[in-house]
Scaffold this active site. Structure first.
Site, mmCIF file in Angstrom:
data_model
loop_
_atom_site.group_PDB
_atom_site.id
_atom_site.type_symbol
_atom_site.label_atom_id
_atom_site.label_comp_id
_atom_site.label_asym_id
_atom_site.label_seq_id
_atom_site.Cartn_x
_atom_site.Cartn_y
_atom_site.Cartn_z
ATOM 1 N N GLY A 10 0.838 -1.202 0.000
ATOM 2 C CA GLY A 10 0.000 0.000 0.000
ATOM 3 C C GLY A 10 0.873 1.251 0.000
ATOM 4 O O GLY A 10 1.801 1.344 0.803
ATOM 5 N N VAL A 22 17.217 8.607 -0.508
ATOM 6 C CA VAL A 22 18.088 7.509 -0.966
ATOM 7 C C VAL A 22 18.944 7.994 -2.132
ATOM 8 O O VAL A 22 20.174 7.825 -2.148
ATOM 9 C CB VAL A 22 17.240 6.279 -1.384
ATOM 10 C CG1 VAL A 22 18.083 5.270 -2.157
ATOM 11 C CG2 VAL A 22 16.599 5.617 -0.159
ATOM 12 N N ARG A 78 1.151 -4.875 -5.209
ATOM 13 C CA ARG A 78 1.188 -6.083 -4.375
ATOM 14 C C ARG A 78 1.346 -7.205 -5.388
ATOM 15 O O ARG A 78 0.369 -7.646 -5.981
ATOM 16 C CB ARG A 78 -0.110 -6.244 -3.588
ATOM 17 C CG ARG A 78 -0.408 -5.069 -2.641
ATOM 18 C CD ARG A 78 -1.576 -5.397 -1.746
ATOM 19 N NE ARG A 78 -2.106 -4.228 -1.053
ATOM 20 C CZ ARG A 78 -1.605 -3.711 0.062
ATOM 21 N NH1 ARG A 78 -0.537 -4.249 0.614
ATOM 22 N NH2 ARG A 78 -2.167 -2.669 0.637
ATOM 23 N N ASP A 109 4.869 -5.060 6.037
ATOM 24 C CA ASP A 109 5.296 -6.427 6.378
ATOM 25 C C ASP A 109 5.363 -7.352 5.156
ATOM 26 O O ASP A 109 6.272 -8.185 5.050
ATOM 27 C CB ASP A 109 4.426 -7.034 7.493
ATOM 28 C CG ASP A 109 2.939 -6.994 7.183
ATOM 29 O OD1 ASP A 109 2.550 -6.404 6.146
ATOM 30 O OD2 ASP A 109 2.162 -7.558 7.962
ATOM 31 N N THR A 111 6.150 -6.517 2.147
ATOM 32 C CA THR A 111 7.360 -6.127 1.414
ATOM 33 C C THR A 111 8.600 -6.751 2.059
ATOM 34 O O THR A 111 9.490 -7.272 1.368
ATOM 35 C CB THR A 111 7.481 -4.580 1.441
ATOM 36 O OG1 THR A 111 6.284 -4.044 0.883
ATOM 37 C CG2 THR A 111 8.685 -4.097 0.670
ATOM 38 N N THR A 132 4.290 2.331 5.494
ATOM 39 C CA THR A 132 2.890 1.891 5.578
ATOM 40 C C THR A 132 2.151 2.833 6.519
ATOM 41 O O THR A 132 2.703 3.225 7.551
ATOM 42 C CB THR A 132 2.753 0.446 6.100
ATOM 43 O OG1 THR A 132 1.385 0.224 6.472
ATOM 44 C CG2 THR A 132 3.610 0.162 7.321
ATOM 45 N N ASP A 134 -0.144 2.025 8.363
ATOM 46 C CA ASP A 134 -0.697 1.268 9.495
ATOM 47 C C ASP A 134 0.099 1.384 10.796
ATOM 48 O O ASP A 134 -0.423 1.098 11.869
ATOM 49 C CB ASP A 134 -0.826 -0.217 9.134
ATOM 50 C CG ASP A 134 -1.927 -0.473 8.125
ATOM 51 O OD1 ASP A 134 -2.616 0.487 7.745
ATOM 52 O OD2 ASP A 134 -2.096 -1.636 7.706
ATOM 53 N N ASP A 136 2.290 -0.586 11.954
ATOM 54 C CA ASP A 136 2.164 -1.892 12.613
ATOM 55 C C ASP A 136 3.462 -2.692 12.585
ATOM 56 O O ASP A 136 3.434 -3.918 12.720
ATOM 57 C CB ASP A 136 1.027 -2.696 11.943
ATOM 58 C CG ASP A 136 1.274 -2.909 10.456
ATOM 59 O OD1 ASP A 136 2.183 -2.277 9.887
ATOM 60 O OD2 ASP A 136 0.538 -3.713 9.850
ATOM 61 N N ARG A 161 -18.023 15.386 13.089
ATOM 62 C CA ARG A 161 -18.553 15.778 14.412
ATOM 63 C C ARG A 161 -19.538 16.954 14.255
ATOM 64 O O ARG A 161 -20.560 17.004 14.933
ATOM 65 C CB ARG A 161 -17.401 16.159 15.343
ATOM 66 C CG ARG A 161 -17.840 16.682 16.691
ATOM 67 C CD ARG A 161 -18.378 15.600 17.608
ATOM 68 N NE ARG A 161 -17.322 14.955 18.375
ATOM 69 C CZ ARG A 161 -17.556 14.103 19.375
ATOM 70 N NH1 ARG A 161 -18.801 13.788 19.726
ATOM 71 N NH2 ARG A 161 -16.573 13.540 19.998
ATOM 72 N N ARG A 178 -5.360 -2.864 8.728
ATOM 73 C CA ARG A 178 -5.826 -4.233 8.490
ATOM 74 C C ARG A 178 -5.722 -5.105 9.743
ATOM 75 O O ARG A 178 -6.640 -5.835 10.078
ATOM 76 C CB ARG A 178 -5.019 -4.847 7.359
ATOM 77 C CG ARG A 178 -5.743 -5.930 6.644
ATOM 78 C CD ARG A 178 -4.942 -6.620 5.586
ATOM 79 N NE ARG A 178 -3.852 -5.841 5.045
ATOM 80 C CZ ARG A 178 -3.590 -5.723 3.758
ATOM 81 N NH1 ARG A 178 -4.374 -6.286 2.882
ATOM 82 N NH2 ARG A 178 -2.539 -5.060 3.342
ATOM 83 N N ARG A 218 -26.363 11.227 30.455
ATOM 84 C CA ARG A 218 -25.535 12.385 30.816
ATOM 85 C C ARG A 218 -25.743 13.573 29.876
ATOM 86 O O ARG A 218 -25.115 14.609 30.023
ATOM 87 C CB ARG A 218 -24.065 11.997 30.764
ATOM 88 C CG ARG A 218 -23.596 11.197 31.942
ATOM 89 C CD ARG A 218 -22.068 11.179 31.905
ATOM 90 N NE ARG A 218 -21.536 10.063 32.634
ATOM 91 C CZ ARG A 218 -20.359 9.515 32.386
ATOM 92 N NH1 ARG A 218 -19.603 9.984 31.414
ATOM 93 N NH2 ARG A 218 -19.925 8.510 33.111
ATOM 94 N N SER A 222 -23.810 13.965 20.618
ATOM 95 C CA SER A 222 -23.220 13.273 19.468
ATOM 96 C C SER A 222 -22.158 12.296 19.956
ATOM 97 O O SER A 222 -21.526 12.525 20.991
ATOM 98 C CB SER A 222 -22.576 14.282 18.517
ATOM 99 O OG SER A 222 -21.434 14.844 19.122
HETATM 100 O O1 F6P Z 1 -1.326 -1.693 4.371
HETATM 101 C C1 F6P Z 1 -1.869 -0.449 4.234
HETATM 102 C C2 F6P Z 1 -3.344 -0.535 3.923
HETATM 103 O O2 F6P Z 1 -3.789 0.769 3.612
HETATM 104 C C3 F6P Z 1 -4.210 -1.131 5.021
HETATM 105 O O3 F6P Z 1 -4.518 -0.223 6.035
HETATM 106 C C4 F6P Z 1 -5.411 -1.587 4.239
HETATM 107 O O4 F6P Z 1 -6.065 -2.656 4.869
HETATM 108 C C5 F6P Z 1 -4.819 -2.050 2.946
HETATM 109 O O5 F6P Z 1 -3.595 -1.351 2.798
HETATM 110 C C6 F6P Z 1 -5.675 -1.826 1.732
HETATM 111 O O6 F6P Z 1 -5.012 -2.339 0.626
HETATM 112 P P1 F6P Z 1 -5.474 -2.149 -0.876
HETATM 113 O O7 F6P Z 1 -5.116 -0.761 -1.292
HETATM 114 O O8 F6P Z 1 -4.676 -3.171 -1.619
HETATM 115 O O9 F6P Z 1 -6.935 -2.372 -0.911
#
Ligand code: F6P
Length: 329
Positions: A10, A22, A78, A109, A111, A132, A134, A136, A161, A178, A218, A222
């Site tokens: 992604g 680089v 990918r 990950d 990659t 990425t 994410d 993660d 909001r 993801r 309370r 929203s």
């Molecule tokens: O890995 C990054 C990401 O944006 C994730 O957050 C998401 O689930 C996924 O890629 C979406 O991938 P694609 O663009 O292949 O649908």
């Protein structure tokens, strides 16, 4: 040395800044850089970025202005072909035929897993950079693109909001991630969201209903509930349906932010980190390192073996979850 650089998986805001770093670092230290288009597909096909003046190798000027640009000028993919032994064999042959000595893949990950496989059949050096949204990956506090994605999600949630307040509604806003709730938690804290559903912690529908009833009593008008797409219960639409079936006291709407979060000009943090990491990747190659991912921990730029990055589980710090709860209550 001839160094190949490419973006994979992604795309993430800041990838261009990393490529620029680089190229500029490598050239200033006497190396050549080949930009490889379309991730591992481009490695297989020998699809190289063509610079107007320098042909197959990238020149200092070929990356002018790249640090502020979103997307990936080298394109990304990918690659399903690279998942096959034949594809990887072809990639290794292409690298050899073009005298590429080292690679800098920028991605997540998938990659890095690809890099581990390639290293089994190709004897060049590979040093990765974490790209990425994410956030993660172990071995770095922040991945390239995360800061911008949180900024984009925050801008969107703030706007939602406004309309939620006007109509006294609850919104379930699905953000990317993801397998990770990083974007969800950071954006939720930044926006003062009442609830976040993330894969790292159990999402308890009846507990959420009780909490919503309490908030209603309370006088809350929203509600913003941020749902990480990878939540174990399901996506925002699924959770919305389950809440409705269990007596949700608010009128609800769902919004999926989706790929919006991957675009746009990178934030200053992403540009800075991407530049630091790009430079460090070239230096690591120069120093003979191999099979490592560059990351930033605190003030330090570090290198972590691919296997450690891939096998590690990046948890959301408890103090952030606690902060979210305290502010929402
Ligand atoms: O890995 C990054 C990401 O944006 C994730 O957050 C998401 O689930 C996924 O890629 C979406 O991938 P694609 O663009 O292949 O649908």
């Amino acid at each position: 040395m001839r160094i190949g650089v490419f973006c994979s998986g992604g795309d993430a805001p800041g990838m261009n800044a990393c490529v620029r770093a680089v190229v500029r670092t490598a050239i200033s230290e006497g190396h050549e850089v080949v930009g490889i288009n379309r991730g591992y597909d481009g490695v297989i096909d020998g699809d190289f970025y063509q610079s107007c003046n320098e042909g197959m190798t990238m020149g200092l000027r070929s990356v002018s202005g790249w640090s502020k640009e979103g997307g990936a000028f080298l394109r990304s993919s990918r690659s399903s072909r690279f998942r096959t032994p034949e594809g990887r064999q072809q990639a290794a042959q292409t690298l050899q035929a073009n005298q590429i000595d080292a690679l800098i893949p920028i991605g997540g990950d998938g990659t890095l897993t690809g890099a581990i496989e390639l290293a089994k059949i190709w004897d060049g050096q590979i040093v990765g950079c974490p790209g990425t949204i994410d956030n993660d990956l172990c071995g770095t506090d922040f991945t390239i693109g995360f800061s911008t994605a949180v900024q984009t999600a925050t801008d969107a949630i703030d706007k939602i909001r406004d309309t939620a307040e006007s109509h006294e509604r609850m919104f379930l806003i699905e953000v990317m991630g993801r397998h990770s709730g990083y974007i969800a938690v950071h954006a939720a804290i930044a926006c003062g969201a009442e609830i976040a559903a993330i894969p790292e912690t159990p999402t308890d529908i009846s507990g959420i209903i009780d909490y919503l009833k309490l908030l209603k009593i309370r006088g809350k008008d929203s509600i913003m509930m941020i749902v990480a797409e990878g939540d174990e219960v399901g996506d925002a639409a699924t959770i919305n349906r389950m809440l409705a079936e269990n007596g949700c006291p608010f009128s609800t709407r769902t919004v999926v932010l989706g790929h919006l979060q991957r675009g746009g000009s990178p934030s200053p943090e992403d540009r800075l980190r991407a530049t630091q990491m790009g430079l460090a990747a070239v230096r690591a190659i120069h120093d003979g390192q191999n099979g490592v991912m560059i990351g930033i921990k605190g003030e330090d730029t570090i290198a972590t073996p691919f296997l450690e990055v891939i096998n590690g589980k990046r948890a959301i710090p408890d103090h952030l979850l606690h902060l979210l709860d305290t502010m929402a209550n």
